[in-house]
Design an enzyme around this catalytic site. Structure first.
Site, PDB file in Angstrom:
ATOM      1  CE1 TYR A  47     -19.627 -35.474 -33.034  1.00 26.33           C
ATOM      2  CE2 TYR A  47     -20.965 -35.311 -35.002  1.00 26.33           C
ATOM      3  CZ  TYR A  47     -20.033 -34.766 -34.150  1.00 26.33           C
ATOM      4  OH  TYR A  47     -19.509 -33.529 -34.417  1.00 26.33           O
ATOM      5  CG  HIS A 105     -13.975 -35.175 -34.063  1.00 31.83           C
ATOM      6  ND1 HIS A 105     -14.994 -36.051 -33.803  1.00 31.83           N
ATOM      7  CD2 HIS A 105     -14.450 -33.954 -33.723  1.00 31.83           C
ATOM      8  CE1 HIS A 105     -16.037 -35.389 -33.330  1.00 31.83           C
ATOM      9  NE2 HIS A 105     -15.729 -34.115 -33.266  1.00 31.83           N
TER      10      HIS A 105
END
Length: 272
Positions: A47, A105
Protein backbone atom coordinates in the site's frame (compact mmCIF):
# COMPACT_ATOMS: atom_id res chain seq x y z
CA UNK A 1 -16.16 -3.36 20.19
CA UNK A 2 -16.62 -7.10 19.90
CA UNK A 3 -13.47 -9.08 19.12
CA UNK A 4 -12.82 -12.42 17.48
CA UNK A 5 -10.39 -14.50 19.53
CA UNK A 6 -7.87 -16.25 17.31
CA UNK A 7 -4.41 -17.67 18.05
CA UNK A 8 -4.10 -15.57 21.21
CA UNK A 9 -5.12 -12.33 19.50
CA UNK A 10 -8.32 -10.35 19.98
CA UNK A 11 -9.28 -9.14 16.49
CA UNK A 12 -11.79 -6.23 16.53
CA UNK A 13 -14.60 -7.18 14.21
CA UNK A 14 -14.68 -3.81 12.48
CA UNK A 15 -11.46 -2.19 11.32
CA UNK A 16 -10.19 0.47 8.95
CA UNK A 17 -8.91 -0.60 5.54
CA UNK A 18 -6.27 1.71 4.05
CA UNK A 19 -5.68 0.49 0.47
CA UNK A 20 -4.99 3.41 -1.91
CA UNK A 21 -4.62 5.87 0.97
CA UNK A 22 -1.23 7.52 1.15
CA UNK A 23 0.68 10.41 2.66
CA UNK A 24 -1.13 13.12 4.59
CA UNK A 25 -4.53 11.82 3.50
CA UNK A 26 -3.78 8.43 5.03
CA UNK A 27 -2.34 9.90 8.20
CA UNK A 28 -5.38 12.13 8.69
CA UNK A 29 -7.75 9.23 8.03
CA UNK A 30 -6.08 6.99 10.59
CA UNK A 31 -5.93 9.80 13.15
CA UNK A 32 -9.65 10.43 12.60
CA UNK A 33 -10.51 6.73 12.88
CA UNK A 34 -8.57 6.30 16.10
CA UNK A 35 -10.24 9.38 17.58
CA UNK A 36 -13.65 7.90 16.71
CA UNK A 37 -12.83 4.64 18.47
CA UNK A 38 -11.40 2.37 15.79
CA UNK A 39 -8.72 0.09 17.21
CA UNK A 40 -8.08 -2.20 14.22
CA UNK A 41 -5.97 -0.73 11.39
CA UNK A 42 -5.14 -2.79 8.31
CA UNK A 43 -2.21 -2.01 6.01
CA UNK A 44 0.37 -3.76 3.81
CA UNK A 45 3.82 -3.09 2.43
CA UNK A 46 2.30 -2.86 -1.06
CA UNK A 47 0.00 0.00 0.00
CA UNK A 48 2.97 2.33 0.47
CA UNK A 49 1.39 3.93 3.55
CA UNK A 50 2.95 2.22 6.55
CA UNK A 51 5.01 5.32 7.34
CA UNK A 52 1.88 7.51 7.38
CA UNK A 53 0.10 5.00 9.59
CA UNK A 54 3.09 4.84 11.92
CA UNK A 55 3.00 8.62 12.28
CA UNK A 56 -0.75 8.55 12.99
CA UNK A 57 -0.35 5.87 15.65
CA UNK A 58 2.51 7.76 17.28
CA UNK A 59 0.50 10.99 17.50
CA UNK A 60 -2.80 9.40 18.54
CA UNK A 61 -2.17 8.96 22.23
CA UNK A 62 -3.90 5.55 22.08
CA UNK A 63 -2.10 2.95 24.17
CA UNK A 64 -0.31 0.39 22.02
CA UNK A 65 -1.94 -2.46 23.92
CA UNK A 66 -5.37 -1.20 22.83
CA UNK A 67 -4.51 -1.34 19.13
CA UNK A 68 -4.59 -4.14 16.59
CA UNK A 69 -2.27 -3.52 13.63
CA UNK A 70 -2.17 -5.85 10.63
CA UNK A 71 0.34 -5.62 7.80
CA UNK A 72 1.25 -7.95 4.95
CA UNK A 73 4.17 -9.29 2.91
CA UNK A 74 3.83 -8.73 -0.83
CA UNK A 75 3.88 -11.81 -3.01
CA UNK A 76 7.29 -10.91 -4.48
CA UNK A 77 8.82 -11.15 -0.99
CA UNK A 78 7.82 -14.64 0.13
CA UNK A 79 11.28 -16.26 0.10
CA UNK A 80 12.62 -16.40 3.69
CA UNK A 81 15.31 -13.71 3.41
CA UNK A 82 13.09 -11.39 1.41
CA UNK A 83 10.24 -11.84 3.87
CA UNK A 84 12.47 -11.02 6.84
CA UNK A 85 13.70 -7.87 5.11
CA UNK A 86 10.15 -6.87 4.20
CA UNK A 87 9.01 -7.44 7.76
CA UNK A 88 11.87 -5.37 9.20
CA UNK A 89 11.03 -2.53 6.80
CA UNK A 90 7.33 -2.64 7.69
CA UNK A 91 8.03 -2.58 11.41
CA UNK A 92 10.40 0.37 11.03
CA UNK A 93 7.92 2.37 8.98
CA UNK A 94 5.12 1.63 11.44
CA UNK A 95 7.40 2.71 14.32
CA UNK A 96 6.48 -0.43 16.21
CA UNK A 97 8.36 -3.15 18.04
CA UNK A 98 5.66 -5.67 17.17
CA UNK A 99 2.64 -6.02 14.90
CA UNK A 100 -0.45 -7.95 15.95
CA UNK A 101 -0.91 -9.85 12.71
CA UNK A 102 1.42 -10.45 9.76
CA UNK A 103 -0.13 -11.90 6.62
CA UNK A 104 0.96 -13.31 3.29
CA UNK A 105 -0.78 -10.77 1.04
CA UNK A 106 -1.27 -12.99 -2.02
CA UNK A 107 -0.06 -16.48 -2.90
CA UNK A 108 2.65 -16.65 -5.58
CA UNK A 109 3.21 -19.23 -8.28
CA UNK A 110 6.68 -20.24 -7.10
CA UNK A 111 6.24 -19.96 -3.35
CA UNK A 112 7.77 -22.56 -1.05
CA UNK A 113 5.00 -22.91 1.52
CA UNK A 114 6.98 -24.86 4.16
CA UNK A 115 9.91 -22.40 4.05
CA UNK A 116 7.54 -19.45 4.04
CA UNK A 117 5.66 -20.56 7.12
CA UNK A 118 8.82 -21.58 8.92
CA UNK A 119 9.90 -17.94 8.54
CA UNK A 120 6.52 -16.62 9.70
CA UNK A 121 6.45 -18.93 12.71
CA UNK A 122 9.94 -17.78 13.71
CA UNK A 123 8.81 -14.16 13.58
CA UNK A 124 5.95 -15.11 15.88
CA UNK A 125 8.19 -17.07 18.24
CA UNK A 126 10.53 -14.08 18.42
CA UNK A 127 7.61 -11.91 19.54
CA UNK A 128 7.88 -9.62 16.54
CA UNK A 129 4.35 -10.45 15.43
CA UNK A 130 1.70 -11.73 17.81
CA UNK A 131 0.05 -13.87 15.14
CA UNK A 132 0.41 -14.88 11.49
CA UNK A 133 -2.07 -15.53 8.75
CA UNK A 134 -2.89 -15.39 5.06
CA UNK A 135 -4.90 -13.36 2.59
CA UNK A 136 -6.44 -14.46 -0.69
CA UNK A 137 -5.85 -18.19 -0.08
CA UNK A 138 -8.33 -20.63 -1.59
CA UNK A 139 -9.43 -23.82 0.14
CA UNK A 140 -6.80 -26.00 -1.55
CA UNK A 141 -3.97 -23.73 -0.36
CA UNK A 142 -5.49 -23.48 3.10
CA UNK A 143 -5.62 -27.26 3.40
CA UNK A 144 -1.89 -27.46 2.69
CA UNK A 145 -1.08 -24.73 5.19
CA UNK A 146 -3.42 -25.85 7.96
CA UNK A 147 -3.49 -29.65 7.61
CA UNK A 148 -0.02 -30.49 6.26
CA UNK A 149 2.23 -27.69 7.47
CA UNK A 150 0.04 -27.17 10.55
CA UNK A 151 0.77 -23.46 10.65
CA UNK A 152 -1.13 -21.51 13.36
CA UNK A 153 -3.18 -19.36 10.99
CA UNK A 154 -5.07 -16.57 12.72
CA UNK A 155 -7.21 -15.51 9.74
CA UNK A 156 -7.74 -15.59 5.99
CA UNK A 157 -8.41 -12.12 4.57
CA UNK A 158 -10.44 -12.25 1.36
CA UNK A 159 -12.90 -10.24 -0.70
CA UNK A 160 -16.36 -10.76 0.77
CA UNK A 161 -19.56 -8.74 0.44
CA UNK A 162 -23.26 -9.08 -0.34
CA UNK A 163 -22.55 -9.74 -4.02
CA UNK A 164 -20.03 -12.56 -3.57
CA UNK A 165 -20.75 -16.02 -2.18
CA UNK A 166 -18.01 -17.32 0.11
CA UNK A 167 -20.02 -20.18 1.64
CA UNK A 168 -17.54 -23.03 0.89
CA UNK A 169 -14.56 -21.01 2.11
CA UNK A 170 -16.45 -19.86 5.22
CA UNK A 171 -17.40 -23.45 5.94
CA UNK A 172 -13.79 -24.63 5.82
CA UNK A 173 -12.54 -21.75 7.94
CA UNK A 174 -15.30 -22.23 10.51
CA UNK A 175 -14.46 -25.93 10.82
CA UNK A 176 -10.88 -24.94 11.66
CA UNK A 177 -11.91 -22.02 13.93
CA UNK A 178 -10.17 -19.52 11.63
CA UNK A 179 -11.83 -16.11 11.17
CA UNK A 180 -12.55 -14.62 7.76
CA UNK A 181 -11.59 -10.95 7.46
CA UNK A 182 -13.65 -9.34 4.70
CA UNK A 183 -11.93 -6.75 2.56
CA UNK A 184 -13.85 -4.79 -0.06
CA UNK A 185 -16.90 -5.31 2.21
CA UNK A 186 -18.88 -2.58 0.45
CA UNK A 187 -18.07 -3.95 -3.03
CA UNK A 188 -16.00 -0.88 -3.89
CA UNK A 189 -18.94 1.41 -3.17
CA UNK A 190 -21.52 -0.53 -5.14
CA UNK A 191 -23.40 -1.58 -2.01
CA UNK A 192 -24.26 2.05 -1.28
CA UNK A 193 -26.44 2.39 -4.40
CA UNK A 194 -28.03 -1.05 -4.60
CA UNK A 195 -31.82 -0.75 -4.67
CA UNK A 196 -32.46 -3.81 -2.50
CA UNK A 197 -30.06 -2.61 0.19
CA UNK A 198 -31.46 0.91 0.00
CA UNK A 199 -34.98 -0.41 0.60
CA UNK A 200 -33.80 -2.37 3.66
CA UNK A 201 -31.93 0.71 4.86
CA UNK A 202 -35.04 2.90 4.68
CA UNK A 203 -36.89 0.40 6.83
CA UNK A 204 -34.27 0.71 9.57
CA UNK A 205 -33.37 4.37 9.26
CA UNK A 206 -29.91 3.35 8.09
CA UNK A 207 -27.84 3.53 4.91
CA UNK A 208 -27.37 0.82 2.31
CA UNK A 209 -23.66 0.62 3.20
CA UNK A 210 -24.55 0.07 6.86
CA UNK A 211 -26.90 -2.75 5.88
CA UNK A 212 -24.17 -4.41 3.82
CA UNK A 213 -21.69 -4.16 6.69
CA UNK A 214 -24.14 -5.43 9.29
CA UNK A 215 -24.94 -8.43 7.08
CA UNK A 216 -21.26 -9.38 7.32
CA UNK A 217 -20.92 -8.64 11.03
CA UNK A 218 -23.99 -10.78 11.81
CA UNK A 219 -22.07 -13.84 10.57
CA UNK A 220 -20.08 -15.87 13.06
CA UNK A 221 -16.33 -15.66 12.64
CA UNK A 222 -16.38 -12.72 10.20
CA UNK A 223 -14.65 -9.35 10.61
CA UNK A 224 -14.71 -6.48 8.09
CA UNK A 225 -12.25 -3.73 7.17
CA UNK A 226 -14.07 -1.08 5.11
CA UNK A 227 -11.90 1.67 3.67
CA UNK A 228 -13.04 5.19 4.59
CA UNK A 229 -11.00 8.37 4.54
CA UNK A 230 -13.67 10.83 5.70
CA UNK A 231 -14.67 10.98 9.37
CA UNK A 232 -18.37 10.95 8.42
CA UNK A 233 -17.98 7.67 6.54
CA UNK A 234 -15.86 6.17 9.31
CA UNK A 235 -18.53 6.99 11.89
CA UNK A 236 -21.29 5.67 9.65
CA UNK A 237 -19.42 2.37 9.31
CA UNK A 238 -19.01 2.14 13.08
CA UNK A 239 -22.73 2.82 13.54
CA UNK A 240 -23.53 -0.14 11.26
CA UNK A 241 -22.99 -2.32 14.32
CA UNK A 242 -26.30 -1.04 15.73
CA UNK A 243 -28.49 -1.87 12.72
CA UNK A 244 -30.86 -4.77 13.41
CA UNK A 245 -31.51 -6.92 10.35
CA UNK A 246 -34.41 -9.39 10.39
CA UNK A 247 -35.12 -12.60 8.50
CA UNK A 248 -36.97 -10.72 5.75
CA UNK A 249 -33.90 -8.51 5.22
CA UNK A 250 -31.56 -11.48 5.12
CA UNK A 251 -33.80 -13.24 2.59
CA UNK A 252 -33.76 -10.17 0.35
CA UNK A 253 -29.96 -9.99 0.56
CA UNK A 254 -29.73 -13.71 -0.21
CA UNK A 255 -31.53 -12.97 -3.48
CA UNK A 256 -28.82 -10.60 -4.70
CA UNK A 257 -26.36 -11.89 -7.32
CA UNK A 258 -23.49 -13.64 -5.56
CA UNK A 259 -20.91 -13.97 -8.34
CA UNK A 260 -19.41 -10.47 -8.42
CA UNK A 261 -15.69 -10.47 -7.70
CA UNK A 262 -14.10 -7.03 -8.01
CA UNK A 263 -10.50 -7.86 -7.02
CA UNK A 264 -8.93 -10.43 -9.30
CA UNK A 265 -5.32 -9.69 -10.32
CA UNK A 266 -3.46 -11.86 -12.79
CA UNK A 267 -1.69 -13.74 -10.01
CA UNK A 268 -4.86 -14.59 -8.07
CA UNK A 269 -5.36 -18.29 -7.31
CA UNK A 270 -8.07 -20.33 -8.97
CA UNK A 271 -11.03 -19.60 -6.69
CA UNK A 272 -13.22 -22.56 -7.67
Amino acid sequence: MEKLQTQGVGLPRLGLGTFRMQGDVCRAAVESALALGYRHIDTAEMYGNEDAIGAAIASSGVARGDLHITTKAWNENLAPDAMRRAFDTSLKKLRLDQVDLYLVHWPAQNMNLPAMFETLIKLKQQGRTRAIGVANFNIALLKTVVEQIKAPIACNQVEYHVFLDQTPLRGYLAAKSIPLVAYCPLAQGRAATDQTLMAIARKHGATAAQVALKWLLDQDGVAAIPKASRAESQKSNLDAQHVGLDDEDRAAIAGLPKNKRFVNPGFAPAWD
